[in-house]
Design a protein around this motif. Structure first.
Motif, PDB file in Angstrom:
ATOM      1  N   GLY A  38      67.602   4.062  21.536  1.00 41.09           N
ATOM      2  CA  GLY A  38      67.973   3.006  20.608  1.00 41.09           C
ATOM      3  C   GLY A  38      68.606   1.822  21.323  1.00 41.09           C
ATOM      4  N   LYS A  39      69.501   2.090  22.230  1.00 42.16           N
ATOM      5  CA  LYS A  39      70.150   0.999  22.960  1.00 42.16           C
ATOM      6  C   LYS A  39      69.171   0.289  23.884  1.00 42.16           C
ATOM      7  N   ALA A  40      68.237   1.028  24.475  1.00 48.18           N
ATOM      8  CA  ALA A  40      67.240   0.411  25.345  1.00 48.18           C
ATOM      9  C   ALA A  40      66.338  -0.543  24.572  1.00 48.18           C
ATOM     10  N   LEU A  41      66.105  -0.255  23.279  1.00 50.68           N
ATOM     11  CA  LEU A  41      65.230  -1.103  22.463  1.00 50.68           C
ATOM     12  C   LEU A  41      65.992  -2.190  21.713  1.00 50.68           C
ATOM     13  N   GLY A  42      67.340  -2.234  21.865  1.00 47.57           N
ATOM     14  CA  GLY A  42      68.095  -3.346  21.301  1.00 47.57           C
ATOM     15  C   GLY A  42      69.083  -3.011  20.219  1.00 47.57           C
ATOM     16  N   LEU A  43      69.231  -1.754  19.855  1.00 48.34           N
ATOM     17  CA  LEU A  43      70.221  -1.385  18.849  1.00 48.34           C
ATOM     18  C   LEU A  43      71.611  -1.367  19.473  1.00 48.34           C
ATOM     19  N   SER A  45      74.188   0.570  18.353  1.00 49.72           N
ATOM     20  CA  SER A  45      74.610   1.970  18.422  1.00 49.72           C
ATOM     21  C   SER A  45      73.709   2.808  17.538  1.00 49.72           C
ATOM     22  N   VAL A  46      73.665   4.083  17.850  1.00 46.75           N
ATOM     23  CA  VAL A  46      72.880   5.048  17.079  1.00 46.75           C
ATOM     24  C   VAL A  46      73.759   6.274  16.855  1.00 46.75           C
ATOM     25  N   GLU A  47      73.895   6.695  15.611  1.00 42.74           N
ATOM     26  CA  GLU A  47      74.672   7.882  15.271  1.00 42.74           C
ATOM     27  C   GLU A  47      73.775   8.885  14.559  1.00 42.74           C
ATOM     28  N   LEU A  48      73.898  10.163  14.935  1.00 45.02           N
ATOM     29  CA  LEU A  48      73.074  11.208  14.344  1.00 45.02           C
ATOM     30  C   LEU A  48      73.931  12.290  13.723  1.00 45.02           C
ATOM     31  N   SER A  49      73.437  12.848  12.645  1.00 48.42           N
ATOM     32  CA  SER A  49      73.999  14.065  12.065  1.00 48.42           C
ATOM     33  C   SER A  49      72.852  15.060  11.937  1.00 48.42           C
ATOM     34  N   ILE A  50      72.965  16.179  12.660  1.00 49.63           N
ATOM     35  CA  ILE A  50      71.875  17.146  12.731  1.00 49.63           C
ATOM     36  C   ILE A  50      72.273  18.415  11.999  1.00 49.63           C
ATOM     37  N   LEU A  57      70.067   9.680  10.596  1.00 41.92           N
ATOM     38  CA  LEU A  57      70.291   8.746  11.701  1.00 41.92           C
ATOM     39  C   LEU A  57      70.699   7.391  11.137  1.00 41.92           C
ATOM     40  N   THR A  58      71.724   6.806  11.752  1.00 44.14           N
ATOM     41  CA  THR A  58      72.205   5.489  11.366  1.00 44.14           C
ATOM     42  C   THR A  58      72.181   4.568  12.573  1.00 44.14           C
ATOM     43  N   SER A  59      71.558   3.412  12.415  1.00 44.69           N
ATOM     44  CA  SER A  59      71.537   2.407  13.486  1.00 44.69           C
ATOM     45  C   SER A  59      72.395   1.212  13.067  1.00 44.69           C
ATOM     46  N   LEU A  60      73.005   0.553  14.053  1.00 44.83           N
ATOM     47  CA  LEU A  60      73.900  -0.571  13.795  1.00 44.83           C
ATOM     48  C   LEU A  60      73.517  -1.745  14.691  1.00 44.83           C
TER      49      LEU A  60
END
Length: 252
Positions: A38-43, A45-50, A57-60
């Motif tokens: 996610g960060k490599a593609l420009g996000l 932050s990325v948060e996951l709940s598995i 998944l939440t992106s900011l």
């Protein structure tokens, strides 16, 4: 970053996480790869709940959040898929892959496995080797080879037809044990008990157990307990098949 771009990248990241979980990656690796991609593609932050059968998944980006949920359907363990997803993440981090290229590579991922004609004899050879290490004589090793090879053929037969995995393990264990009992019915080996024990080792759910312990140690208790329970059920199904075969054969 436009909202459309964030939506597209979020879908790519969650698809990557979904594939990782479906093909047997541990939860910590899923989080790490998803956040890095996610960060490599420009996000930002990325948060996951598995959980055991889903992920959230939440992106900011610039204070704008996008949350998406996916259901996880297990497809069996396949490290080729996991390694390919890690490779895509590394190339994206190096700037060699854009979002479009990542999308193209993800769409082309197809799990590959070794052909049955190679897997069956190798499984038989590995179980026969265990029989030798446990102290079995030559005929016990030969009996173990044939019992485990035939058992693997049965397992692949039912897996190809998408039978329930618990039913698959129970039937496979039954078939293996019936063949291994020939060492008791005919005086061909002095160590028939070792042949019976070694021939069912192909049914030990080692990878799920390792992943379960790894998840629990690293704080993913829910997923770890779920995987542990699944591995325990597979072991129980194998025990049921072995017990029925031994009862029918009069071993007890």
């Amino acid at each position: 970053m436009y909202a459309e771009s964030q939506n597209d990248i979020t879908r790519l990241v969650v698809q990557c996480a979904q594939l990782l979980l479906a093909y047997g990656a541990e939860s910590e690796l899923v989080e790490e790869i998803s956040q890095r991609l996610g960060k490599a593609l420009g996000l930002a932050s990325v948060e996951l709940s598995i959980s055991s059968n889903s992920l959230v998944l939440t992106s900011l980006v610039h204070g704008r959040c996008i949350t998406t949920t996916r259901r996880i359907r297990a497809h069996g363990i396949n490290m080729m898929v996991v390694c390919e997803l890690q490779r895509i993440c590394l190339l994206a981090e190096k700037g060699l892959y854009t979002a479009n290229e990542v999308r193209r590579r993800l769409s082309k991922i197809e799990p590959r496995s070794y052909p049955a004609k190679a897997v069956v004899p190798m499984i038989g050879l590995s179980c026969a080797s265990f029989c030798h290490l446990f102290g079995g004589d030559l005929m016990a090793c030969v009996l173990t080879f044939f019992a485990s090879a035939i058992g693997m053929s049965v397992r692949l037969f039912f897996a190809k037809r998408h039978y329930n995995l618990l039913v698959n393990f129970a039937i496979t264990a039954f078939c293996i044990n019936v063949i291994a009992q020939l060492g008791y019915l005919f005086p061909i080996t002095d160590t028939p008990q070792i042949a019976m024990a070694a021939s069912v080792l192909l049914l030990v759910p080692g990878f799920p157990l390792i992943n379960a312990i790894s998840d629990m140690v690293k704080g993913h208790m829910n997923v770890g307990i779920s995987r542990w329970g699944n591995a325990t059920l597979l072991t129980l199904a194998s025990v049921i098949g072995i017990t029925i075969a031994m009862q029918l054969g009069g071993i007890f």
